[in-house]
Design a protein around this motif. Structure first.
Motif, PDB file in Angstrom:
ATOM      1  N   ARG A  70       0.817  -1.212   0.000  1.00  0.00           N
ATOM      2  CA  ARG A  70       0.000   0.000   0.000  1.00  0.00           C
ATOM      3  C   ARG A  70       0.857   1.271   0.000  1.00  0.00           C
ATOM      4  NH1 ARG A  70      -4.915  -1.804  -0.152  1.00  0.00           N
ATOM      5  NH2 ARG A  70      -5.622  -3.535   1.127  1.00  0.00           N
ATOM      6  N   GLU A  71       2.128   1.153   0.339  1.00  0.00           N
ATOM      7  CA  GLU A  71       3.026   2.308   0.301  1.00  0.00           C
ATOM      8  C   GLU A  71       3.284   2.774  -1.132  1.00  0.00           C
ATOM      9  OE1 GLU A  71       6.493   0.970   2.383  1.00  0.00           O
ATOM     10  OE2 GLU A  71       5.396   0.678   4.261  1.00  0.00           O
ATOM     11  N   LEU A  72       2.957   1.936  -2.106  1.00  0.00           N
ATOM     12  CA  LEU A  72       3.201   2.261  -3.509  1.00  0.00           C
ATOM     13  C   LEU A  72       2.497   3.543  -3.934  1.00  0.00           C
ATOM     14  CD1 LEU A  72       4.366   1.489  -6.275  1.00  0.00           C
ATOM     15  CD2 LEU A  72       2.371   0.030  -6.621  1.00  0.00           C
TER      16      LEU A  72
ATOM     17  N   GLY B 167      10.333   8.984  -9.144  1.00  0.00           N
ATOM     18  CA  GLY B 167      11.102   7.840  -9.629  1.00  0.00           C
ATOM     19  C   GLY B 167      10.597   7.400 -10.990  1.00  0.00           C
ATOM     20  N   THR B 168      10.840   6.133 -11.312  1.00  0.00           N
ATOM     21  CA  THR B 168      10.274   5.600 -12.552  1.00  0.00           C
ATOM     22  C   THR B 168       9.159   4.631 -12.190  1.00  0.00           C
ATOM     23  OG1 THR B 168      11.684   3.631 -12.764  1.00  0.00           O
ATOM     24  CG2 THR B 168      12.566   5.707 -13.657  1.00  0.00           C
ATOM     25  N   VAL B 169       8.233   4.467 -13.089  1.00  0.00           N
ATOM     26  CA  VAL B 169       7.119   3.558 -12.852  1.00  0.00           C
ATOM     27  C   VAL B 169       7.644   2.137 -12.651  1.00  0.00           C
ATOM     28  CG1 VAL B 169       5.009   2.584 -13.844  1.00  0.00           C
ATOM     29  CG2 VAL B 169       5.495   5.022 -14.116  1.00  0.00           C
ATOM     30  N   VAL B 170       8.594   1.721 -13.476  1.00  0.00           N
ATOM     31  CA  VAL B 170       9.140   0.362 -13.364  1.00  0.00           C
ATOM     32  C   VAL B 170       9.842   0.172 -12.026  1.00  0.00           C
ATOM     33  CG1 VAL B 170      10.814  -1.286 -14.313  1.00  0.00           C
ATOM     34  CG2 VAL B 170       9.310  -0.018 -15.851  1.00  0.00           C
ATOM     35  N   ASP B 171      10.671   1.134 -11.621  1.00  0.00           N
ATOM     36  CA  ASP B 171      11.367   1.011 -10.331  1.00  0.00           C
ATOM     37  C   ASP B 171      10.379   0.942  -9.174  1.00  0.00           C
ATOM     38  OD1 ASP B 171      13.879   0.966 -11.484  1.00  0.00           O
ATOM     39  OD2 ASP B 171      14.294   3.095 -11.101  1.00  0.00           O
ATOM     40  N   ASN B 172       9.347   1.767  -9.217  1.00  0.00           N
ATOM     41  CA  ASN B 172       8.346   1.763  -8.152  1.00  0.00           C
ATOM     42  C   ASN B 172       7.621   0.422  -8.078  1.00  0.00           C
ATOM     43  OD1 ASN B 172       9.002   4.412  -7.539  1.00  0.00           O
ATOM     44  ND2 ASN B 172       7.308   5.284  -8.696  1.00  0.00           N
ATOM     45  N   VAL B 173       7.227  -0.095  -9.233  1.00  0.00           N
ATOM     46  CA  VAL B 173       6.530  -1.386  -9.251  1.00  0.00           C
ATOM     47  C   VAL B 173       7.456  -2.500  -8.775  1.00  0.00           C
ATOM     48  CG1 VAL B 173       5.494  -3.123 -10.771  1.00  0.00           C
ATOM     49  CG2 VAL B 173       4.802  -0.739 -10.950  1.00  0.00           C
ATOM     50  N   MET B 174       8.706  -2.475  -9.192  1.00  0.00           N
ATOM     51  CA  MET B 174       9.647  -3.518  -8.763  1.00  0.00           C
ATOM     52  C   MET B 174       9.842  -3.487  -7.240  1.00  0.00           C
ATOM     53  SD  MET B 174      10.436  -5.472 -11.202  1.00  0.00           S
ATOM     54  CE  MET B 174      11.713  -6.363 -10.314  1.00  0.00           C
ATOM     55  N   ALA B 175       9.926  -2.300  -6.663  1.00  0.00           N
ATOM     56  CA  ALA B 175      10.068  -2.204  -5.206  1.00  0.00           C
ATOM     57  C   ALA B 175       8.837  -2.759  -4.505  1.00  0.00           C
ATOM     58  CB  ALA B 175      10.294  -0.744  -4.794  1.00  0.00           C
ATOM     59  N   THR B 176       7.688  -2.638  -5.143  1.00  0.00           N
ATOM     60  CA  THR B 176       6.448  -3.129  -4.569  1.00  0.00           C
ATOM     61  C   THR B 176       6.310  -4.634  -4.718  1.00  0.00           C
ATOM     62  OG1 THR B 176       5.397  -1.037  -5.005  1.00  0.00           O
ATOM     63  CG2 THR B 176       3.940  -2.900  -4.696  1.00  0.00           C
ATOM     64  N   ILE B 177       6.802  -5.184  -5.805  1.00  0.00           N
ATOM     65  CA  ILE B 177       6.716  -6.626  -6.036  1.00  0.00           C
ATOM     66  C   ILE B 177       7.668  -7.388  -5.110  1.00  0.00           C
ATOM     67  CG2 ILE B 177       7.263  -8.411  -7.753  1.00  0.00           C
ATOM     68  CD1 ILE B 177       5.936  -6.651  -9.838  1.00  0.00           C
TER      69      ILE B 177
ATOM     70  N   ARG C  50      -4.823  -5.380  -7.007  1.00  0.00           N
ATOM     71  CA  ARG C  50      -5.586  -4.145  -6.957  1.00  0.00           C
ATOM     72  C   ARG C  50      -4.720  -2.943  -6.575  1.00  0.00           C
ATOM     73  NH1 ARG C  50      -8.940  -4.022  -3.210  1.00  0.00           N
ATOM     74  NH2 ARG C  50      -8.756  -6.053  -2.289  1.00  0.00           N
ATOM     75  N   VAL C  51      -3.777  -3.141  -5.642  1.00  0.00           N
ATOM     76  CA  VAL C  51      -2.894  -2.047  -5.226  1.00  0.00           C
ATOM     77  C   VAL C  51      -2.041  -1.591  -6.409  1.00  0.00           C
ATOM     78  CG1 VAL C  51      -0.870  -1.505  -3.808  1.00  0.00           C
ATOM     79  CG2 VAL C  51      -2.841  -2.616  -2.775  1.00  0.00           C
ATOM     80  N   ILE C  52      -1.503  -2.522  -7.163  1.00  0.00           N
ATOM     81  CA  ILE C  52      -0.679  -2.161  -8.318  1.00  0.00           C
ATOM     82  C   ILE C  52      -1.535  -1.487  -9.385  1.00  0.00           C
ATOM     83  CG2 ILE C  52       0.746  -3.078 -10.202  1.00  0.00           C
ATOM     84  CD1 ILE C  52       1.802  -5.160  -8.153  1.00  0.00           C
ATOM     85  N   ALA C  53      -2.731  -2.004  -9.644  1.00  0.00           N
ATOM     86  CA  ALA C  53      -3.618  -1.383 -10.634  1.00  0.00           C
ATOM     87  C   ALA C  53      -3.979   0.042 -10.226  1.00  0.00           C
ATOM     88  CB  ALA C  53      -4.883  -2.230 -10.813  1.00  0.00           C
ATOM     89  N   ASP C  54      -4.273   0.258  -8.956  1.00  0.00           N
ATOM     90  CA  ASP C  54      -4.604   1.605  -8.475  1.00  0.00           C
ATOM     91  C   ASP C  54      -3.421   2.557  -8.662  1.00  0.00           C
ATOM     92  OD1 ASP C  54      -7.116   0.701  -7.747  1.00  0.00           O
ATOM     93  OD2 ASP C  54      -6.669   0.616  -5.590  1.00  0.00           O
ATOM     94  N   TYR C  55      -2.215   2.067  -8.352  1.00  0.00           N
ATOM     95  CA  TYR C  55      -1.014   2.879  -8.550  1.00  0.00           C
ATOM     96  C   TYR C  55      -0.850   3.238 -10.028  1.00  0.00           C
ATOM     97  CZ  TYR C  55       3.839   3.836  -9.609  1.00  0.00           C
ATOM     98  OH  TYR C  55       4.993   4.391 -10.122  1.00  0.00           O
ATOM     99  N   LEU C  56      -1.004   2.252 -10.907  1.00  0.00           N
ATOM    100  CA  LEU C  56      -0.843   2.502 -12.339  1.00  0.00           C
ATOM    101  C   LEU C  56      -1.889   3.500 -12.841  1.00  0.00           C
ATOM    102  CD1 LEU C  56       0.014  -1.084 -13.617  1.00  0.00           C
ATOM    103  CD2 LEU C  56       1.583   0.851 -13.279  1.00  0.00           C
ATOM    104  N   GLU C  57      -3.101   3.448 -12.295  1.00  0.00           N
ATOM    105  CA  GLU C  57      -4.127   4.433 -12.667  1.00  0.00           C
ATOM    106  C   GLU C  57      -3.710   5.837 -12.222  1.00  0.00           C
ATOM    107  OE1 GLU C  57      -7.902   3.092 -11.159  1.00  0.00           O
ATOM    108  OE2 GLU C  57      -7.792   1.251 -12.346  1.00  0.00           O
ATOM    109  N   SER C  58      -3.102   5.942 -11.048  1.00  0.00           N
ATOM    110  CA  SER C  58      -2.600   7.248 -10.582  1.00  0.00           C
ATOM    111  C   SER C  58      -1.532   7.772 -11.532  1.00  0.00           C
ATOM    112  CB  SER C  58      -2.021   7.142  -9.168  1.00  0.00           C
ATOM    113  OG  SER C  58      -3.024   6.817  -8.243  1.00  0.00           O
ATOM    114  N   GLU C  59      -0.634   6.894 -11.922  1.00  0.00           N
ATOM    115  CA  GLU C  59       0.420   7.286 -12.868  1.00  0.00           C
ATOM    116  C   GLU C  59      -0.184   7.633 -14.229  1.00  0.00           C
ATOM    117  OE1 GLU C  59       3.199   8.166 -11.965  1.00  0.00           O
ATOM    118  OE2 GLU C  59       4.267   6.710 -10.727  1.00  0.00           O
ATOM    119  N   GLN C  60      -1.256   6.958 -14.596  1.00  0.00           N
ATOM    120  CA  GLN C  60      -1.944   7.245 -15.852  1.00  0.00           C
ATOM    121  C   GLN C  60      -2.512   8.669 -15.826  1.00  0.00           C
ATOM    122  OE1 GLN C  60      -5.312   4.601 -16.695  1.00  0.00           O
ATOM    123  NE2 GLN C  60      -4.249   4.005 -18.592  1.00  0.00           N
ATOM    124  N   ARG C  61      -3.111   9.059 -14.707  1.00  0.00           N
ATOM    125  CA  ARG C  61      -3.657  10.415 -14.566  1.00  0.00           C
ATOM    126  C   ARG C  61      -2.550  11.473 -14.640  1.00  0.00           C
ATOM    127  NH1 ARG C  61      -6.964   7.519 -11.062  1.00  0.00           N
ATOM    128  NH2 ARG C  61      -5.743   8.042  -9.212  1.00  0.00           N
TER     129      ARG C  61
END
Length: 194
Positions: A74-76, A83-93, A134-145
């Motif tokens: 949820r910290e994502l 940062g970068t989207v990829v780096d953020n997602v990798m830290a979350t995974i 769902r957490v990753i999808a929500d983050y990606l939607e934020s980045e999309q906005r």
């Protein structure tokens, strides 16, 4: 309480930590009430006093560890726009790649009787098994906005693909495979903008 009758603070976590160590060392077959209390250094009956039976304890262990992993995920949301989207997602995974989560999955398969106790252990109904996705999808939607993920990108499908790839690689290669993180990063690079 300890074997000498002295109250032990945070006994639940002490028992959970002991059970996790046994699970990682010996697998699901090593998880007995006696082994867990011995590993925790507490009185033999303490587990049953707090949880009723071993299956209720193991369901509570599963929920506790799943909640901890989801809380880290949820910290994502706080990283959107930095940062970068990829780096953020990798830290979350990263929490999904922990050997303890794989071992817990194996525990649920080896002892299906604990699955029925997950709702009770959760205390609020069903455990949200798709929370990571769902957490990753929500983050990606934020980045999309913010314009950092293309407007037409299917964020829910990307999140599913990332979590699914992490689980597949973890199950087929194990948490200590030298190329595990590199392979997942390649998937993330293929799915996400840089």
């Amino acid at each position: 309480m300890s074997p000498r009758g002295v109250t032990i603070p945070e006994v639940r976590q002490q028992l959970f930590d002991a059970a996790e160590q046994i699970l990682l060392r010996e697998g699901p077959s090593g998880l007995t009430s006696r082994a867990i209390t011995r590993e925790a250094g507490v009185a033999a009956g303490l587990l049953h006093n707090h949880f009723g039976d071993l299956d209720s304890f193991l369901a509570a262990l599963f929920v506790d560890r799943a909640r901890a992993a989801t809380a880290r995920l949820r910290e994502l949301a706080a990283h959107a726009g930095s940062g970068t989207v990829v780096d953020n997602v990798m830290a979350t995974i990263e929490p999904l790649l922990a050997g303890n989560l794989l071992a817990l999955g194996g525990l649920a398969l080896a002892r299906p009787s604990i699955v029925s106790g997950l709702g009770k252990a959760h205390g609020e109904g069903a455990l949200e098994l798709d929370a990571n996705e769902r957490v990753i999808a929500d983050y990606l939607e934020s980045e999309q906005r913010l314009g950092r993920v293309p407007a037409g990108a299917d964020t829910a499908s990307i999140a599913l693909a990332l979590v699914g790839a992490a689980h597949q690689l973890l199950l087929t290669r194990g948490p200590h495979a030298p190329d595990l993180r590199e392979r997942i990063r390649r998937v993330a690079d293929a799915l996400l903008p840089h």
